[in-house]
Design an enzyme around this catalytic site. Structure first.
Site, PDB file in Angstrom:
ATOM      1  N   HIS B 143      25.292  40.459  26.409  1.00  0.00           N
ATOM      2  CA  HIS B 143      24.496  39.234  26.279  1.00  0.00           C
ATOM      3  C   HIS B 143      25.056  38.276  25.217  1.00  0.00           C
ATOM      4  O   HIS B 143      24.648  37.118  25.166  1.00  0.00           O
ATOM      5  CB  HIS B 143      23.049  39.558  25.921  1.00  0.00           C
ATOM      6  CG  HIS B 143      22.297  40.270  26.991  1.00  0.00           C
ATOM      7  ND1 HIS B 143      22.218  39.807  28.288  1.00  0.00           N
ATOM      8  CD2 HIS B 143      21.587  41.437  26.980  1.00  0.00           C
ATOM      9  CE1 HIS B 143      21.490  40.640  29.018  1.00  0.00           C
ATOM     10  NE2 HIS B 143      21.100  41.645  28.253  1.00  0.00           N
ATOM     11  N   ASP B 180      24.707  46.423  34.672  1.00  0.00           N
ATOM     12  CA  ASP B 180      23.517  46.510  33.814  1.00  0.00           C
ATOM     13  C   ASP B 180      22.362  45.790  34.524  1.00  0.00           C
ATOM     14  O   ASP B 180      22.588  44.807  35.238  1.00  0.00           O
ATOM     15  CB  ASP B 180      23.834  45.843  32.471  1.00  0.00           C
ATOM     16  CG  ASP B 180      22.731  46.007  31.444  1.00  0.00           C
ATOM     17  OD1 ASP B 180      22.870  46.867  30.559  1.00  0.00           O
ATOM     18  OD2 ASP B 180      21.725  45.259  31.529  1.00  0.00           O
ATOM     19  N   HIS B 182      20.343  43.816  33.483  1.00  0.00           N
ATOM     20  CA  HIS B 182      20.125  42.458  32.981  1.00  0.00           C
ATOM     21  C   HIS B 182      21.409  41.658  33.153  1.00  0.00           C
ATOM     22  O   HIS B 182      22.519  42.207  33.176  1.00  0.00           O
ATOM     23  CB  HIS B 182      19.702  42.531  31.512  1.00  0.00           C
ATOM     24  CG  HIS B 182      18.542  43.446  31.312  1.00  0.00           C
ATOM     25  ND1 HIS B 182      18.690  44.747  30.869  1.00  0.00           N
ATOM     26  CD2 HIS B 182      17.221  43.290  31.563  1.00  0.00           C
ATOM     27  CE1 HIS B 182      17.503  45.344  30.833  1.00  0.00           C
ATOM     28  NE2 HIS B 182      16.597  44.482  31.257  1.00  0.00           N
ATOM     29  N   ASP B 268      20.623  50.811  32.820  1.00  0.00           N
ATOM     30  CA  ASP B 268      19.185  50.528  32.734  1.00  0.00           C
ATOM     31  C   ASP B 268      18.593  50.042  34.054  1.00  0.00           C
ATOM     32  O   ASP B 268      17.410  49.687  34.107  1.00  0.00           O
ATOM     33  CB  ASP B 268      18.875  49.535  31.606  1.00  0.00           C
ATOM     34  CG  ASP B 268      19.810  48.349  31.580  1.00  0.00           C
ATOM     35  OD1 ASP B 268      20.559  48.164  32.555  1.00  0.00           O
ATOM     36  OD2 ASP B 268      19.790  47.601  30.589  1.00  0.00           O
TER      37      ASP B 268
HETATM   38 ZN   LIG Z   1      20.420  45.791  30.091  1.00  0.00          ZN
END
Ligand SMILES: [Zn+2]
Ligand SMILES: [Zn+2]
Ligand SMILES: [Zn+2]
Ligand SMILES: [Zn+2]
Lengths: 370, 370, 370, 370
Positions: B143, B180, B182, B268
């Site tokens: 991120h 991931d 996200h 995740d």
């Molecule tokens: Zn994540």
């Protein structure tokens, strides 16, 4: 209007062992000792928030008692009760039946205290001491059937409470709403042929138990029509649950005209829960509770008793329960959901067609209730 | 074929504080001190399983080093690096930029050791000491943008590794696959105008960061076509992810012909993760890794380096990573996923139309890669 | 000079259950489930500090193996070994004999891996691969007798190592020094009639086991004179322990002229340990180890092997072990004891007369060694 | 006779951070993030035992309030109060003065609630609602002086209570007995020149603070003779403490004739405490409390208020406090100390001459009280 609150620190002493998530530790199989996902933390933190937020001052604290053998046997077989007791007496504890339901040393008495907490609430409602109430109990109960524990559940607390309401307090019709992320299979099975107890369960489809909780499971014999299920797809959120409440749960309650509404308040359909894939927020629990409170006001003098079931996020569970309790009491505290912002975007999803289909299917069955 | 493995216990000492889930403790606001969801436990247990399972014996352990300032500045602004350092020097630590990314006291050096772990793997691949490798690093990186940390990430480890591969080792084209749960927004942003680095991210739609990772985010200027996104709906599982791999990721890699494949191995999206709502199992991670290993064999002499990103289930993360590592090494251990049975039913969902639509939309963009 | 280091993450998976300190959880008796005082934390943190401090790079890492049945039976009765195995095979584990020694599910193999870690070190010393070594093992061993476990101990790792040194590697005389805060009763009992193994134990008087470890316990039959005890009063610190080392332990070793020195490195006599009332600091452990290293150099080519025994302070144990290891390797790391200042005043106590009396009494017995 | 009980879950939310024992985490210095030794666990478990044992039903639960600025300033300087507030307002918290006293974010209000809990008890005693009482508060207070926090203490709760008793409720003479293992230096300093408040402290000699709490510290100016200390050697146990109670504390109280007795009930002199080296058991705490209750009955209508101070053993602290509370209420519960057997032998030590010397020295000073 007074809201009762049952809690006992002994609930936190129910020992689910050094399990890794759902499984007993087994180093030889590569399973490291850890904590069971159904450990006391989420509930302990919930009780602490209820105190620290100031809400505790608005509640009538009711001390639980242990359910008696007579009370347990209204729902469970003698063999099952004896099994729990035997497992509980063993130094290292054991399991309630399915290999996923640890019974700690001494958990038999704690389980009876959990069931008895709900009995105390039922009696307080019957006596007019409280209008509604919440039992922050542990171990949970809704997966337990008459003759076995399963899914972390030992005794079916709500089923025992329903029978108590009927037998002792003359409440003829009891509705049990279950919005735990997992199917309330135990409760459904216990009352499957019984038209005096309406069971309505909203859950993640096919999650736990596997192949359980489909729409076509609608009751049997005289009970036909008195079991309802809304098996929502994984990834369902606020819009889907509220739609299900409005299209299925509330109309069903209105037709059934219960003398008492019981709520299996599993909050594991929340957006942070590790044990399911739904996306509810505190706003959802607040809105759903509001609908139930209104229904209870309309139908049965506000009589509504909630039992804590699942809820495995140590950090988010407390706020979900606080929202439910704020609606039960009709007050708000100074504590607002601190996670609201971070999940705002993705929990704002509109109702999706594949969710609506399931809800419509369940809604068609409501008219069978008489 | 040799697989490298980077791990250092200092990674576990990155201190995310007494946060409650994602939020700094704040008793006055009703936020009880607790543990941050990005705590060492899941990674610690992962390393322990790698050892206890016997897999460690199959791996070439590579000691990480700290990334140098020169190496960091290939990706990050001096102001951002200085910010991390300043926060890290404070006794109580601070935050990397967005209020959700704790920087512990001393975390600057640990973050450099995480980035440097990937650099060590890149060099080992370039030197032919290993064919592929895994860096079990912490803090995560995907991120983090050039000028800020966010979403628990301080430095973008993989971006730094990509630039190292290009600058020092002459690998012209680098592909970064990110599964991931996200969006790999930081990595995407860093390489958005750059056609030499292909970024492909599969994530839960609109989860984190909000409003990021849509299909239409496809690169800019010369980089147009070299950023791909598959924003899968919440509740997506094995079938959807495998379909996305086969329809989008692998065809894109085949067109791009990278000299090196980097993998942001956030696990995740697994079925027990508290931070997303996807439903992957170890079988999914195994199958997806297999596809990447095959692509790497076909396209770039097997060169494939995975960085650990998200993964918040303490009990399930270790098995997901073990599956990835078993595929990287081409071996299996005596440890099989002990949770396979319990999630078998609901993770067996077929591909749903609303998932397929998203994948199809992304697949149409693959032909822009040249 | 090379120092060997044995550690395996499986040691941390030995499961002592949901005990409260020393006692199995028993809610009905008011004993809340908690963690056993002999849990992995102190040892895990010790290993992590060894890595993070950089000391690991100075050590020769030696992979442990499981001790064979033949090796165990040199010390233990078949019935005892079988008992551990049976308890270990039970799903919930059991106890090694005295009710204070939890055997987790799967702990039998872990205990064999702990004993085998010491065997690996003995062999490495015999082969000249290392001069000395440290085994950071778990479960501990020094309370276990030939036919029972006790005091958290399952198998007597050091006794098994001593017999291995004698039987397989022809080391005729082995000295075992035990400065764990508790009496090394198991080791003493195993070698009580044996003049080829000298046991010397420094402990808090009458602590654990009760009424064990008095000065008059001095060996029997041919072994008379070859068991020594220094039962130091509660509250003894640096001065008393160093005096005991200089007046009793070192003179005894000098007289005995061992071929190998084994050290039961319990660090639970430290000033923060919850399980004893002594006041040692890292300086004490450093100085005591220095004396032993010098003795080993003088007497047996430096051959000195330490086994980890007790040590229950999660925050101070790591520094005590680091001090021992720094002396074994002859290096220092950049990490200095951060607690040195806070305990400086009260651990600087001079030798007290009631401590000196005990040491003198033990010193008088040294001349019996031949 | 009624016993008041003050507890609030907010006490457990006082955040001492990711410290390692006593020290802030500092990975670069080899200090791994961990839990502070003064964390909520021991107190949380104590409250839970009070509930589960059934004792809670015998107590009058009194809700604490926050101490006002006026009340704080009776004891503390404005600068100190402001310092705590400033540290508390910082996102990551800070320290109360000596570097060993973490102030969490929001701890200012919690500290005021702790002080206010004692004020509520004082008022309840003055009003005759209760005869005696216990405040299970956190953070602790007895090391805090007028102008600084130290030793985990922020505000001196008991000193504030003493001034409240004098100023508001007209209790002229207040005695403060402190049997925490560490010197009640803050309380002593606050009242050092004041003959209206007698302070008596029993502690491990020279433990914390260093060089504090010697016998010769006996008050100053008009307060001469009204500060007493019994600096017991490390390793002192039941016999020594009871002797000190009978030879020093009780005679001093009898001469002083207080209107109210306050007790600093640190239970960290117990045999399992990591922060001191004394050897008390629940029997000692029971017997010492019995003596104080009798003195209070004889001297001041039973008025005795205990504040919780130190006590760092998560598993043994609850039983020590339960013993104190059973004596305050004059009842016993079904829970008996489960550790009694295991420590019986070594806590049965007779009074030693070097302990008796210290007690005698203190006893000689009692006659100075008028
Ligand atoms: Zn994540
Ligand atoms: Zn559930
Ligand atoms: Zn020991
Ligand atoms: Zn203390």
């Amino acid at each position: 209007m007074t809201t009762g609150y049952v809690f006992h620190h002994a609930y936190l002493w129910h020992d689910t062992g050094t399990s890794a998530g759902l499984l007993p530790a087994d180093p030889a199989a590569g399973i490291q000792p850890a904590v069971h996902i159904e450990n006391p933390e989420a509930k302990r933190r919930t009780h602490e928030l209820i105190h620290v937020s100031g809400l505790l001052r608005e509640l009538l604290v009711i001390e639980p008692r242990r359910a008696t053998m007579t009370e347990l046997l209204r729902v469970h077989t003698p063999a099952h009760v004896q099994h729990i007791r035997t497992q509980s007496d063993r130094r290292g504890g054991g399991d309630a039946g399915d290999g996923y339901s640890p019974v700690g040393h001494g958990s038999y008495d704690i389980a009876r205290l959990a069931a008895g907490g709900l009995l105390a609430l039922v009696t307080a409602v019957a006596d007019g001491d409280i209008t509604n109430g919440y039992a922050l109990t542990r171990p949970p109960g809704h997966h337990a059937t008459a003759d076995t524990g399963m899914g972390f559940c030992l005794l079916n607390n709500l089923a025992i409470a329903a029978r108590h309401a009927q037998t002792v307090h003359g409440m003829g019709r009891v509705a049990i709403v279950d919005w735990d992320a997992h199917h309330g299979n135990g409760t459904q099975a216990i009352f499957y042929p019984d038209p005096t107890v309406l069971t309505i369960s909203l859950q993640q489809a096919n999650c736990f138990p596997p192949d359980s909780g489909w729409t076509h499971e609608n009751g049997i014999a005289d009970g036909t029509g008195y079991a309802l299920n809304v098996p929502l797809p994984a990834g369902s959120g606020h819009a889907a649950y509220l739609h299900a409440m409005r299209q299925v749960v509330i109309p069903a309650l209105d037709r059934f005209r219960p003398d008492l509404i019981l709520l299996a308040n599993g909050v594991d359909a929340n957006v942070f829960d590790p044990m399911a894939r739904q996306m509810l927020t505190t706003s959802t629990y607040r809105a759903m509770t509001r609908l139930l409170v209104d229904a209870a006001d309309r139908l049965c003098h506000g009589r509504l008793i909630a039992a804590h079931e699942g809820g495995y996020s140590p950090f988010y569970t407390p706020y979900c329960v606080l929202a439910v309790l704020e609606e039960l009491t009709g007050t708000t505290t100074r504590v607002t959901d601190p996670f609201a912002t971070v999940v705002a975007a993705y929990t704002a999803e509109p109702l999706r067609p594949h969710q609506q289909d399931v809800i419509d299917e369940a809604a068609h069955l409501v008219s069978r209730i008489d």
